[in-house]
Design a protein around this motif. Structure first.
Motif, PDB file in Angstrom:
ATOM      1  N   LEU A  51       0.818  -1.206   0.000  1.00 10.39           N
ATOM      2  CA  LEU A  51       0.000   0.000   0.000  1.00 10.39           C
ATOM      3  C   LEU A  51       0.857   1.263   0.000  1.00 10.39           C
ATOM      4  O   LEU A  51       0.575   2.215  -0.739  1.00 10.39           O
ATOM      5  CB  LEU A  51      -0.948  -0.003   1.200  1.00 10.39           C
ATOM      6  CG  LEU A  51      -1.916   1.194   1.300  1.00 10.39           C
ATOM      7  CD1 LEU A  51      -2.797   1.282   0.067  1.00 10.39           C
ATOM      8  CD2 LEU A  51      -2.759   1.080   2.576  1.00 10.39           C
ATOM      9  N   TYR A  63       2.402   1.777  -3.391  1.00 12.05           N
ATOM     10  CA  TYR A  63       1.350   2.122  -4.356  1.00 12.05           C
ATOM     11  C   TYR A  63       0.999   3.602  -4.248  1.00 12.05           C
ATOM     12  O   TYR A  63       0.929   4.319  -5.262  1.00 12.05           O
ATOM     13  CB  TYR A  63       0.118   1.257  -4.089  1.00 12.05           C
ATOM     14  CG  TYR A  63      -1.111   1.662  -4.857  1.00 12.05           C
ATOM     15  CD1 TYR A  63      -1.268   1.337  -6.195  1.00 12.05           C
ATOM     16  CD2 TYR A  63      -2.137   2.378  -4.223  1.00 12.05           C
ATOM     17  CE1 TYR A  63      -2.403   1.709  -6.890  1.00 12.05           C
ATOM     18  CE2 TYR A  63      -3.283   2.754  -4.915  1.00 12.05           C
ATOM     19  CZ  TYR A  63      -3.409   2.412  -6.249  1.00 12.05           C
ATOM     20  OH  TYR A  63      -4.534   2.790  -6.940  1.00 12.05           O
ATOM     21  N   LEU A  64       0.795   4.094  -3.034  1.00 12.35           N
ATOM     22  CA  LEU A  64       0.423   5.492  -2.836  1.00 12.35           C
ATOM     23  C   LEU A  64       1.574   6.427  -3.193  1.00 12.35           C
ATOM     24  O   LEU A  64       1.358   7.511  -3.757  1.00 12.35           O
ATOM     25  CB  LEU A  64      -0.023   5.719  -1.393  1.00 12.35           C
ATOM     26  CG  LEU A  64      -1.312   4.998  -0.989  1.00 12.35           C
ATOM     27  CD1 LEU A  64      -1.595   5.208   0.494  1.00 12.35           C
ATOM     28  CD2 LEU A  64      -2.500   5.482  -1.828  1.00 12.35           C
ATOM     29  N   LYS A  65       2.801   6.016  -2.885  1.00 10.19           N
ATOM     30  CA  LYS A  65       3.965   6.833  -3.244  1.00 10.19           C
ATOM     31  C   LYS A  65       4.073   6.973  -4.754  1.00 10.19           C
ATOM     32  O   LYS A  65       4.340   8.065  -5.283  1.00 10.19           O
ATOM     33  CB  LYS A  65       5.243   6.201  -2.677  1.00 10.19           C
ATOM     34  CG  LYS A  65       6.504   7.011  -2.948  1.00 10.19           C
ATOM     35  CD  LYS A  65       7.720   6.357  -2.318  1.00 10.19           C
ATOM     36  CE  LYS A  65       8.981   7.163  -2.592  1.00 10.19           C
ATOM     37  NZ  LYS A  65      10.182   6.516  -1.980  1.00 10.19           N
ATOM     38  N   LYS A  77       1.578   6.646  -6.964  1.00  9.81           N
ATOM     39  CA  LYS A  77       0.467   7.463  -7.442  1.00  9.81           C
ATOM     40  C   LYS A  77       0.734   8.944  -7.189  1.00  9.81           C
ATOM     41  O   LYS A  77       0.427   9.798  -8.031  1.00  9.81           O
ATOM     42  CB  LYS A  77      -0.834   7.036  -6.771  1.00  9.81           C
ATOM     43  CG  LYS A  77      -1.369   5.693  -7.242  1.00  9.81           C
ATOM     44  CD  LYS A  77      -1.827   5.766  -8.677  1.00  9.81           C
ATOM     45  CE  LYS A  77      -2.462   4.471  -9.150  1.00  9.81           C
ATOM     46  NZ  LYS A  77      -2.888   4.531 -10.569  1.00  9.81           N
ATOM     47  N   THR A  78       1.282   9.258  -6.031  1.00  9.65           N
ATOM     48  CA  THR A  78       1.588  10.651  -5.701  1.00  9.65           C
ATOM     49  C   THR A  78       2.645  11.208  -6.641  1.00  9.65           C
ATOM     50  O   THR A  78       2.545  12.341  -7.125  1.00  9.65           O
ATOM     51  CB  THR A  78       2.068  10.764  -4.243  1.00  9.65           C
ATOM     52  OG1 THR A  78       1.072  10.236  -3.366  1.00  9.65           O
ATOM     53  CG2 THR A  78       2.337  12.211  -3.879  1.00  9.65           C
ATOM     54  N   LEU A  92      -9.085   2.717  -1.912  1.00 12.05           N
ATOM     55  CA  LEU A  92      -7.878   3.152  -2.607  1.00 12.05           C
ATOM     56  C   LEU A  92      -8.107   4.459  -3.349  1.00 12.05           C
ATOM     57  O   LEU A  92      -7.251   5.353  -3.331  1.00 12.05           O
ATOM     58  CB  LEU A  92      -7.409   2.067  -3.585  1.00 12.05           C
ATOM     59  CG  LEU A  92      -6.861   0.776  -2.984  1.00 12.05           C
ATOM     60  CD1 LEU A  92      -6.472  -0.194  -4.088  1.00 12.05           C
ATOM     61  CD2 LEU A  92      -5.674   1.045  -2.071  1.00 12.05           C
ATOM     62  N   LEU A 115      -7.975   7.363  -0.931  1.00  6.40           N
ATOM     63  CA  LEU A 115      -6.618   7.696  -0.502  1.00  6.40           C
ATOM     64  C   LEU A 115      -5.859   8.439  -1.595  1.00  6.40           C
ATOM     65  O   LEU A 115      -5.185   9.440  -1.329  1.00  6.40           O
ATOM     66  CB  LEU A 115      -5.864   6.428  -0.104  1.00  6.40           C
ATOM     67  CG  LEU A 115      -6.334   5.703   1.156  1.00  6.40           C
ATOM     68  CD1 LEU A 115      -5.485   4.459   1.388  1.00  6.40           C
ATOM     69  CD2 LEU A 115      -6.275   6.617   2.376  1.00  6.40           C
ATOM     70  N   VAL A 116      -5.963   7.949  -2.827  1.00  4.95           N
ATOM     71  CA  VAL A 116      -5.273   8.608  -3.938  1.00  4.95           C
ATOM     72  C   VAL A 116      -5.819  10.022  -4.140  1.00  4.95           C
ATOM     73  O   VAL A 116      -5.061  10.976  -4.340  1.00  4.95           O
ATOM     74  CB  VAL A 116      -5.418   7.777  -5.232  1.00  4.95           C
ATOM     75  CG1 VAL A 116      -4.887   8.557  -6.436  1.00  4.95           C
ATOM     76  CG2 VAL A 116      -4.674   6.452  -5.104  1.00  4.95           C
ATOM     77  N   LEU A 174      -4.555  12.357  -1.391  1.00  3.55           N
ATOM     78  CA  LEU A 174      -3.155  12.731  -1.596  1.00  3.55           C
ATOM     79  C   LEU A 174      -3.013  13.742  -2.723  1.00  3.55           C
ATOM     80  O   LEU A 174      -2.198  14.665  -2.656  1.00  3.55           O
ATOM     81  CB  LEU A 174      -2.331  11.475  -1.896  1.00  3.55           C
ATOM     82  CG  LEU A 174      -2.095  10.538  -0.713  1.00  3.55           C
ATOM     83  CD1 LEU A 174      -1.453   9.245  -1.184  1.00  3.55           C
ATOM     84  CD2 LEU A 174      -1.231  11.208   0.349  1.00  3.55           C
TER      85      LEU A 174
END
Length: 311
Positions: A228, A231-233, A235-236, A292, A295-296, A299
């Motif tokens: 996770l 994945y978020l890093k 996407k950011t 998800l 969260l994306v 961010l």
């Protein structure tokens, strides 16, 4: 004879590149008409050594994937059509041939190829579910393009990192039509890939059309090792060029309005054209998908707030 160049961009992909290139080499398309090009970006592992067991066309180029792709697809490729892949992607055996057949028959300048996220755990299955809604929409991105069209639009915009795929689609739409290679039954494909072993799955994917009983050409994306935080890093990082992309086409552009509009990204793309039935039939996956997406989105908004000039 129509010729196809497949360009794979890499950076420290020793764990994946062998599977990717093996799936390209296994295509039921004449070998003499299929060109494999690997454009590396300073790998320090065995990526290039593994790549050279499949092709002599291994190069170094940077600094980002757009520059790598442009180099391989414009400067090196000799094909009538150019396809680009990431190193963790695997093609089923008939993809290249069927792409060429459809492109020639329909006169499209490019095609979207359905992408199946691999992995049996919860979040990979959620990502597979989410990705199934995007095929052929403005959230999707082309994978194979007529080389003359790719050259005509100047390839990828190397000033963008993240939305460069969407930007390419928009430029290509200005000179021709984009098609979708195939459609598939999500539940059948989901059941097939959910039971694949963590190792030794290559034959099951390259031979998907025969082994599954589903005669559908697909592209598989290996996200089985989902984390996770990573994945978020990622996407950011890829939202960093969002404002530049939006400014290039303006917020009034209908594609931009969908790609960055909360209504379409959170609801429209998941319910249009009867897709709501799939959403309702998988409540567990739908919950994870919206988790998800939330969260994306949070961010993305946080980044925009930090970048906004102070009054």
């Amino acid at each position: 004879m129509v010729r196809v160049s497949v360009v794979v961009t890499t950076k420290n992909e020793a764990a994946n590149i062998g599977h990717c290139l093996a799936s390209v080499a296994a295509q039921d398309f004449p070998g003499e008409a299929l060109e494999i090009i690997v454009v590396d970006n300073g790998s320090t592992d065995d990526t290039k050594a593994i790549a050279r067991t499949f092709t002599d066309l291994v190069f170094d180029q940077g600094p980002e994937r757009s520059a790598q792709r442009n180099y391989g697809m414009l400067d090196v490729a000799t094909g009538d059509y150019v396809m680009f892949l990431d190193a963790d992607m695997i093609l089923s055996r008939t993809v290249v041939r069927r792409c060429v057949e459809l492109l020639d028959a329909a006169g499209h300048v490019a095609l979207h190829i359905p992408e199946i996220v691999l992995g049996a755990d919860y979040f990979p299955s959620v990502r597979r579910f989410e990705r199934s809604f995007y095929d052929g929409t403005v959230i999707d991105g082309v994978r194979i393009i007529a080389k003359h069209a790719f050259a005509a639009v100047g390839g990828f915009d190397t000033s963008l990192t993240g939305p460069e795929d969407w930007d390419l689609d928009k430029k290509l739409k200005g000179i021709g039509t984009i098609g979708l290679l195939s459609r598939y039954d999500f539940d059948a494909v989901d059941a097939y890939v959910s039971h694949l072993p963590r190792e030794g799955f290559l034959d099951a994917l390259t031979g998907f059309e025969n082994r599954s009983g589903l005669d559908v050409p697909l592209l598989f994306h290996n996200e089985a090792a989902f984390h996770l935080g990573r994945y978020l890093k990622k996407k950011t990082y890829y939202t960093g060029s969002a404002e530049a992309y939006i400014a290039k086409w303006t917020r009034e552009d209908p594609d931009i309005a969908r790609q960055y509009g909360a209504v379409y990204r959170f609801f429209g793309v998941f319910i249009e054209q009867g897709r709501y039935r799939r959403l309702l039939s998988h409540p567990g996956k739908a919950f994870g998908m919206y988790f998800l997406r939330f969260l994306v989105g949070a961010l993305f908004l946080a980044r925009r707030t930090r970048q906004a000039p102070s009054a």
